[in-house]
Design a protein around this motif. Structure first.
Motif, PDB file in Angstrom:
ATOM      1  N   THR A  36       0.834  -1.203   0.000  1.00  0.00           N
ATOM      2  CA  THR A  36       0.000   0.000   0.000  1.00  0.00           C
ATOM      3  C   THR A  36       0.864   1.247   0.000  1.00  0.00           C
ATOM      4  O   THR A  36       0.608   2.209  -0.742  1.00  0.00           O
ATOM      5  N   SER A  37       1.916   1.243   0.831  1.00  0.00           N
ATOM      6  CA  SER A  37       2.817   2.389   0.889  1.00  0.00           C
ATOM      7  C   SER A  37       3.488   2.627  -0.464  1.00  0.00           C
ATOM      8  O   SER A  37       3.605   3.771  -0.928  1.00  0.00           O
ATOM      9  N   VAL A  38       3.912   1.552  -1.121  1.00  0.00           N
ATOM     10  CA  VAL A  38       4.549   1.682  -2.441  1.00  0.00           C
ATOM     11  C   VAL A  38       3.545   2.196  -3.467  1.00  0.00           C
ATOM     12  O   VAL A  38       3.868   3.070  -4.288  1.00  0.00           O
ATOM     13  N   ALA A  39       2.324   1.654  -3.441  1.00  0.00           N
ATOM     14  CA  ALA A  39       1.300   2.092  -4.400  1.00  0.00           C
ATOM     15  C   ALA A  39       1.008   3.583  -4.243  1.00  0.00           C
ATOM     16  O   ALA A  39       0.888   4.313  -5.237  1.00  0.00           O
ATOM     17  N   VAL A  40       0.902   4.042  -2.984  1.00  0.00           N
ATOM     18  CA  VAL A  40       0.665   5.471  -2.738  1.00  0.00           C
ATOM     19  C   VAL A  40       1.810   6.301  -3.293  1.00  0.00           C
ATOM     20  O   VAL A  40       1.607   7.336  -3.944  1.00  0.00           O
ATOM     21  N   GLY A  41       3.052   5.863  -3.040  1.00  0.00           N
ATOM     22  CA  GLY A  41       4.215   6.602  -3.524  1.00  0.00           C
ATOM     23  C   GLY A  41       4.299   6.638  -5.036  1.00  0.00           C
ATOM     24  O   GLY A  41       4.600   7.690  -5.635  1.00  0.00           O
ATOM     25  N   LEU A  42       4.036   5.512  -5.671  1.00  0.00           N
ATOM     26  CA  LEU A  42       4.090   5.472  -7.133  1.00  0.00           C
ATOM     27  C   LEU A  42       2.995   6.334  -7.755  1.00  0.00           C
ATOM     28  O   LEU A  42       3.250   7.065  -8.726  1.00  0.00           O
ATOM     29  N   ARG A  43       1.784   6.259  -7.217  1.00  0.00           N
ATOM     30  CA  ARG A  43       0.691   7.080  -7.766  1.00  0.00           C
ATOM     31  C   ARG A  43       1.009   8.561  -7.654  1.00  0.00           C
ATOM     32  O   ARG A  43       0.765   9.340  -8.587  1.00  0.00           O
ATOM     33  N   ARG A  44       1.562   8.943  -6.501  1.00  0.00           N
ATOM     34  CA  ARG A  44       1.889  10.357  -6.313  1.00  0.00           C
ATOM     35  C   ARG A  44       2.939  10.807  -7.315  1.00  0.00           C
ATOM     36  O   ARG A  44       2.805  11.870  -7.937  1.00  0.00           O
ATOM     37  N   GLN A  45       3.990  10.004  -7.491  1.00  0.00           N
ATOM     38  CA  GLN A  45       5.085  10.401  -8.385  1.00  0.00           C
ATOM     39  C   GLN A  45       4.708  10.305  -9.857  1.00  0.00           C
ATOM     40  O   GLN A  45       5.254  11.037 -10.691  1.00  0.00           O
ATOM     41  N   LEU A  46       3.764   9.427 -10.187  1.00  0.00           N
ATOM     42  CA  LEU A  46       3.360   9.276 -11.587  1.00  0.00           C
ATOM     43  C   LEU A  46       2.299  10.298 -11.993  1.00  0.00           C
ATOM     44  O   LEU A  46       2.358  10.863 -13.091  1.00  0.00           O
ATOM     45  N   HIS A  47       1.338  10.557 -11.108  1.00  0.00           N
ATOM     46  CA  HIS A  47       0.167  11.330 -11.504  1.00  0.00           C
ATOM     47  C   HIS A  47       0.089  12.725 -10.892  1.00  0.00           C
ATOM     48  O   HIS A  47      -0.613  13.582 -11.433  1.00  0.00           O
ATOM     49  N   GLU A  48       0.792  12.958  -9.788  1.00  0.00           N
ATOM     50  CA  GLU A  48       0.702  14.262  -9.137  1.00  0.00           C
ATOM     51  C   GLU A  48       1.954  15.104  -9.387  1.00  0.00           C
ATOM     52  O   GLU A  48       1.868  16.202  -9.928  1.00  0.00           O
TER      53      GLU A  48
END
Length: 439
Positions: free
Chosen positions: A266-278
Motif C-alpha cells: 500500500t505504501s509503495v502504491a501510494v508513492g508510485l501514484r503520487r510520483q506518476l500522476h501528481e
C-alpha cells in the motif's frame, strides 16, 4: 450504549468527585429541554441525563453528544450551575469548536474567571501525588474545544469498577493508563501475534497464517517481474529508490506475513501514484504503470483473502495522524536501542527500520516546503506493537515474573532513558496517543 455510558460517567462522578476540587456542583436537578423548533433551552425540570437524552435526539451523531459530555466536565471547576449550563449549551450549538462561544455566552469577565479557576485547580492536581494527568488532559481539551475521543471516555466510565473508584485517584489513575494503553492498541490494529518468550527474555512477533498461497505466490511473482522490467528501462527508478527498496525487502523477507505485505505494498502504491500522476517525478511509461498495476493487484489480493487485514486498513484510513513534536522525536530516537534490546531478530529489524523512517518522514520537507505528516503504516507498526508490549509487560510484572536480564537493563542505562522497560514503554504509549490525536 452511549447514553448508558454518559449516565455512568455522571453517576460515577457524583459518587466520586475529584477530591482536590472544592468547587464541584451537582447537575441532579438541572436539564436541557428542546422546543418544537429544535432550539436548546435550559430548564430545571429533569435530570442531567435527560438533558443529554434530548441532545442525543437532536444531534444523533456521536460527535455532538461527545462535545456535550466534555463540556459538561466544566461542572468540576465552575462556580455556579449557569456556567456549566452555558458550557453544555455551547457544546450542543457549536458547529465544531466550543471555546470561541464561551466568552459570548458568559461574558469576558466570567470566561476570565473560569480560566483563573482552572489554573488554580490544575496546580492542585499537579501537586497531588496521585496521577491526575488524564483529568488535566480532558479539561484542557474541553477548554480548547477539542474534546477527547468519545470511545476512550466511554471505556473509562464503564471499565473502572466501583471498588476502584472507592480506592481513590491513585488506583483510578493506574487503571486509566491501562485503558489508554489498550485503546492505543485498538487504534493501531495489526493482524499478527505479539508474544514474550520467557526463555530468551525477548518480545517476538508472529505473522498470521497466509491464505490462498497459490494466488499470493502468483501476485508476488508478477510484482517481482514488473519491478525488474521497470529497473531495466529508462523509467526513473533505481535500486536506491524507496519504492524499490521496500518491494525487494517485502518480497524477500515478508512473503509469509500478509499484514506486513499489505502495509508495504500500500505504501509503495501510494508513492508510485503520487510520483506518476501528481508530481510527475516518474514518467508514465508502460513499465512504471505496469508496476503500479501489479502492486495494486497485490494489495487487493491480500485484502480479499484476509478480511482482518482489510478491516485494519479500513480503520487506519480514518486515522488522523498528527505531527511529531521535538520531544516525541527525541524520545523515539532514545528509545530505539531499548526496543531493539528487548525484541527478537525480526521485531528488532522492524524497529530499526520503522523508527528512523517515522522520524525522517516527519522532519524532511517536501518539495513544496510543506512538512509531511508521519507515515500511517510506520506509526501503526511502532505503536501498535509498543502498546501490546506494554500490556504484556504489565501482565507479567503483576505476576512477579522477572522478564528482563541485566544486559537489557544495562542497555537502558547506557542510552540514558529514564526508568525501566515499563517506564519506557509507558512513555512511548503516550507518544502514540498524541500522534493519533487522542490526547
Amino acid at each position: 450504549m452511549q447514553m448508558a455510558a454518559l449516565s455512568s460517567i455522571n453517576s460515577a462522578y457524583h459518587k466520586h468527585p475529584p477530591e482536590p476540587a472544592a468547587t464541584a456542583i451537582s447537575f441532579d436537578s438541572d436539564a436541557l429541554t428542546v422546543d418544537s423548533a429544535g432550539t436548546a433551552a435550559l430548564s430545571v425540570d429533569s435530570t442531567f441525563s435527560a438533558a443529554l437524552s434530548a441532545a442525543k435526539t437532536i444531534y444523533p451523531d456521536s460527535s455532538a453528544v461527545s462535545l456535550a459530555l466534555s463540556a459538561s466536565s466544566s461542572m468540576f471547576f465552575a462556580e455556579t450551575a449557569p456556567r456549566a449550563h452555558a458550557a453544555l449549551y455551547a457544546a450542543l450549538t457549536a458547529d465544531a469548536n466550543t471555546s470561541n462561544l464561551w466568552p459570548e455566552l458568559w461574558g469576558e469577565q466570567a470566561a476570565f474567571a473560569l480560566a483563573e479557576e482552572w489554573k488554580e485547580l490544575k496546580a492542585q492536581w499537579e501537586a497531588d501525588p496521585a496521577d491526575w494527568s488524564f483529568w488535566i488532559e480532558w479539561y484542557e481539551a474541553t477548554l480548547n474545544g477539542t474534546p477527547l475521543p468519545w470511545e476512550l471516555t466511554k471505556r473509562i466510565a464503564l471499565e473502572i469498577t466501583d471498588a476502584e473508584w472507592e480506592a481513590g485517584q491513585a488506583v483510578v489513575g493506574r487503571r486509566i493508563e491501562e485503558i489508554k494503553t489498550q485503546f492505543l492498541a485498538d487504534q493501531a490494529p495489526l493482524a499478527e501475534h505479539l508474544t514474550f518468550d520467557l526463555a530468551s527474555g525477548l518480545f517476538r512477533v508472529e505473522p498470521i497464517e497466509t491464505q490462498n498461497l497459490p494466488l499470493l505466490g502468483a501476485l508476488l511473482s508478477r510484482i517481482q517481474d514488473s519491478l525488474q522490467d521497470a529497473l531495466q528501462g529508462n523509467n526513473g527508478l533505481n535500486e536506491s529508490s524507496r519504492e524499490v527498496r521496500v518491494l525487494n525487502r517485502t518480497i524477500h523477507q515478508y512473503s509469509n506475513d500478509p499484514q506486513r505485505m499489505e502495509m508495504d505494498f500500500t505504501s509503495v502504491a501510494v508513492g508510485l501514484r503520487r510520483q506518476l500522476h501528481e508530481t510527475q517525478e516518474l514518467p508514465q511509461s508502460e513499465d512504471n504503470l505496469a508496476l503500479l498495476d501489479a502492486v495494486e493487484d497485490g494489495v487487493r489480493g491480500i485484502r480479499a483473502n484476509h478480511p482482518d487485514v482489510a478491516a485494519n486498513r479500513a480503520q487506519l484510513a480514518q486515522q488522523r495522524i498528527c505531527e511529531l513534536s521535538d520531544d516525541d522525536r527525541q524520545l523515539l530516537e532514545d528509545a530505539q536501542p531499548v526496543l531493539e534490546a528487548i525484541s527478537d531478530d525480526a521485531l528488532r529489524e522492524d524497529f530499526a527500520a520503522d523508527i528512523p523512517q517515522l522520524i525522517n518522514d516527519a522532519t524532511q520537507p517536501l518539495p513544496s516546503s510543506a512538512p509531511p505528516l508521519p507515515g500511517a503504516d510506520e506509526t501503526t507498526r511502532i505503536f501498535g506493537r509498543v502498546s501490546r508490549m506494554s500490556i504484556l509487560h504489565n501482565e507479567m510484572t503483576a505476576k512477579g515474573a522477572e522478564i528482563f536480564d541485566s544486559d537489557t537493563i544495562k542497555t537502558i542505562r547506557l542510552v540514558g532513558v529514564c526508568g525501566g522497560v515499563g517506564s519506557v514503554l509507558g512513555m512511548l504509549v503516550q507518544v502514540g496517543l498524541r500522534l493519533l490525536g487522542v490526547i
